[in-house]
Design a protein around this motif. Structure first.
Motif, short mmCIF file in Angstrom:
data_model
loop_
_atom_site.label_atom_id
_atom_site.label_comp_id
_atom_site.label_asym_id
_atom_site.label_seq_id
_atom_site.Cartn_x
_atom_site.Cartn_y
_atom_site.Cartn_z
N THR A 134 10.96 18.19 50.38
CA THR A 134 11.73 17.63 49.23
C THR A 134 12.76 16.57 49.53
N GLU A 169 16.85 16.84 45.43
CA GLU A 169 16.71 18.13 44.92
C GLU A 169 17.51 19.23 45.38
N GLU A 170 17.86 20.36 44.45
CA GLU A 170 18.76 21.27 44.91
C GLU A 170 18.01 22.18 46.03
N VAL A 171 16.79 22.71 45.87
CA VAL A 171 16.28 23.44 46.66
C VAL A 171 15.33 22.91 47.70
N GLN A 172 15.97 22.96 49.03
CA GLN A 172 15.16 22.32 50.12
C GLN A 172 14.02 23.12 50.76
N LYS A 173 13.04 22.70 50.80
CA LYS A 173 11.70 23.24 51.13
C LYS A 173 11.23 22.72 52.38
#
Ligand code: 7QY
Ligand code: ZN
Length: 263
Positions: free
Chosen positions: A233, A237-241
């Motif tokens: 990501t 982006e808010e959610v890191q993957k």
């Protein structure tokens, strides 16, 4: 350099869905390499790699892997010999790896999975003027695959590993120079398998002569852990993957023969 084709790659979603239909779909990659089904070909020549570290330019996180990109506007870093009729130019190398050391490679050998796999990507500069032309031609690309196994620290790899935090997020780029990728090849490059296949990510074109080294290289547990600290990501982006499991599943052999350079 064009070889990473920013548009083509960046459109990929890390865990992209396998397209149902692929143009042709008769020679897809990766595959399982069956030892007993591969055929020794005594006409296969030794591989000849001539890499100039001065052509190394940068590292780019493209949201699927990290690419070490080379200047491919001249014939300074090349691959020829082996199964190849023409001379190919190195344009980038990258890796595929798992979330743990149990899996991560794209190719398998008698179904054995390695924790990671290196791809050194070259395009046929004898036949094509641009990478973009080669990527859709049946003899356009040559990719050397090298398996990674967990063992001693790979001294040559450490310079790369130390740079990875600078490209943690998708679309980040950092200057990276004077890196000789031949340090990532196993001692013996005379023992390999070769077969006709494809890109392992979209556009999945059937343009690749694969050359898979029999001998893996060793990297340390900690070095692989740094690969897994990368992110699919971007910084916004808010959610890191976590960038892990960026490999494609094995594809049907469909009547192809895998040749070996050794008995
Ligand atoms: C539009 O052109 C492309 C697109 C994707 C890749 C990368 C794929 S292909 C491979 O072996 N591994 C991968 O992740 C590429 O590389 C030659 C060329
Ligand atoms: Zn690859």
């Amino acid at each position: 350099s064009a070889c990473s084709s920013r548009v083509g790659l960046s459109q990929m979603h890390p865990m992209w869905q396998e397209p149902l239909e692929v143009p042709g779909g008769e020679r897809q990659s990766p595959i399982d390499i069956s030892l007993r089904k591969s055929v020794f070909d005594p006409n296969l020549k030794p591989l000849v790699t001539q890499y100039d570290p001065r052509t190394c330019q940068q590292i780019w996180n493209n949201g699927y892997s990290f690419l070490v990109e080379y200047d491919d506007t001249t014939d300074k870093s090349t691959l020829r010999g082996g199964p190849l009729e023409d001379q190919f130019r190195l344009c980038q190398f990258h890796f595929h790896w798992g979330e743990n050391n149990s899996w991560g490679s794209e190719h398998t050998v008698d179904r054995h999975l390695y924790p990671a796999e290196l791809h050194l990507v070259h395009w046929n500069a004898d036949k094509y003027a641009l990478f973009e032309e080669a990527v859709v031609a049946e003899n356009g690309l040559a990719v050397i695959g090298v398996f990674l196994k967990v063992g001693k620290t790979h001294e040559g790899l450490q310079k790369l590993v130390d740079t990875l935090p600078a490209v943690r997020h998708k679309d980040s780029v950092v200057e990276f120079t004077k890196f000789d990728p031949s340090c990532l090849l196993p001692e013996s490059t005379n023992e390999y398998w070769t077969y006709a296949g494809s890109l392992t990510t979209p556009p999945l074109t059937e343009a690749v002569t694969w050359i898979i080294m029999k001998q893996p290289i060793e990297v340390s547990h900690d070095q692989l852990a740094v690969f897994r600290s990368l992110l699919f990501t971007s910084a916004e982006e808010e959610v890191q993957k976590s960038m892990v499991n960026n490999f494609r599943v094995q594809q049907p052999l469909k009547g192809r023969t895998v040749r070996s350079s050794f008995t």
